[in-house]
Scaffold this motif. Sequence first.
Motif, short mmCIF file in Angstrom:
data_model
loop_
_atom_site.label_atom_id
_atom_site.label_comp_id
_atom_site.label_asym_id
_atom_site.label_seq_id
_atom_site.Cartn_x
_atom_site.Cartn_y
_atom_site.Cartn_z
N THR A 165 0.54 -1.14 0.25
CA THR A 165 0.19 -0.21 0.16
C THR A 165 1.35 1.15 0.13
O THR A 165 0.90 2.40 -0.60
CB THR A 165 -1.11 0.12 1.19
OG1 THR A 165 -1.61 -1.22 1.42
CG2 THR A 165 -1.65 0.81 0.92
N LEU A 166 2.22 1.70 0.85
CA LEU A 166 2.77 1.93 1.24
C LEU A 166 3.91 2.24 -0.44
O LEU A 166 3.54 3.65 -0.89
CB LEU A 166 3.98 2.13 1.83
CG LEU A 166 2.75 2.36 3.68
CD1 LEU A 166 4.18 1.84 4.62
CD2 LEU A 166 2.45 3.71 3.57
N LEU A 167 3.84 1.60 -1.08
CA LEU A 167 4.74 1.73 -2.56
C LEU A 167 4.39 2.93 -3.88
O LEU A 167 3.98 3.50 -3.80
CB LEU A 167 5.65 0.66 -2.55
CG LEU A 167 6.85 1.14 -3.94
CD1 LEU A 167 7.50 1.91 -3.33
CD2 LEU A 167 7.33 -0.51 -3.71
N PRO A 168 3.32 1.84 -3.73
CA PRO A 168 2.43 2.77 -4.05
C PRO A 168 1.82 3.65 -4.10
O PRO A 168 2.30 4.77 -5.73
CB PRO A 168 0.90 1.59 -4.99
CG PRO A 168 1.32 0.22 -4.44
CD PRO A 168 2.78 0.44 -2.94
N GLY A 169 1.53 4.08 -2.46
CA GLY A 169 0.50 5.59 -2.85
C GLY A 169 2.43 6.58 -2.62
O GLY A 169 1.42 7.77 -3.87
N ALA A 170 3.13 6.04 -2.45
CA ALA A 170 3.90 7.19 -2.32
C ALA A 170 4.60 7.57 -3.99
O ALA A 170 4.56 8.73 -4.55
CB ALA A 170 5.56 6.26 -1.87
N VAL A 171 4.73 6.92 -4.94
CA VAL A 171 4.75 6.50 -6.38
C VAL A 171 3.94 7.29 -7.18
O VAL A 171 3.67 8.42 -7.75
CB VAL A 171 4.47 5.20 -7.22
CG1 VAL A 171 4.98 4.89 -8.96
CG2 VAL A 171 5.72 4.16 -7.20
N LEU A 172 2.16 7.25 -6.70
CA LEU A 172 1.25 7.89 -7.37
C LEU A 172 1.35 9.37 -7.35
O LEU A 172 0.99 10.99 -7.68
CB LEU A 172 0.11 6.91 -7.00
CG LEU A 172 -0.94 6.62 -7.95
CD1 LEU A 172 -1.88 5.60 -6.66
CD2 LEU A 172 -1.19 6.93 -8.93
N VAL A 173 1.60 9.72 -5.74
CA VAL A 173 1.95 10.99 -5.33
C VAL A 173 2.58 11.73 -6.02
O VAL A 173 3.10 12.51 -6.68
CB VAL A 173 1.87 11.46 -3.11
CG1 VAL A 173 2.41 12.34 -3.22
CG2 VAL A 173 0.69 10.95 -2.93
N LEU A 174 4.29 11.42 -5.99
CA LEU A 174 5.54 11.62 -7.03
C LEU A 174 4.43 11.76 -8.02
O LEU A 174 5.34 12.86 -9.79
CB LEU A 174 6.15 11.04 -7.17
CG LEU A 174 7.20 10.84 -5.43
CD1 LEU A 174 8.58 9.60 -5.17
CD2 LEU A 174 7.70 12.53 -4.84
#
Length: 66
Positions: A6-15
């Motif tokens: 959940t955290l990795l895709p979330g961070a990528v989507l924010v960037l």
Amino acid sequence: MRRSLTLLPGAVLVLIGLLWTGQGLGWIGGSPMTGVTLWAVLGPLAALVGMVLLVRGARRVGGNGR
């Protein structure tokens, strides 16, 4: 393990959302996306979805991980 899913895709989507927003608003040049309103709209939406994923992942950290 689930937390990182959940955290990795979330961070990528924010960037990606920030990048798309910058390009759509013309702040970041050198792309066919520069100055196109569509990306100025989709960027914040992608960033918002990413933030939701980050919050959900962070809540799992504090809980029992389920």
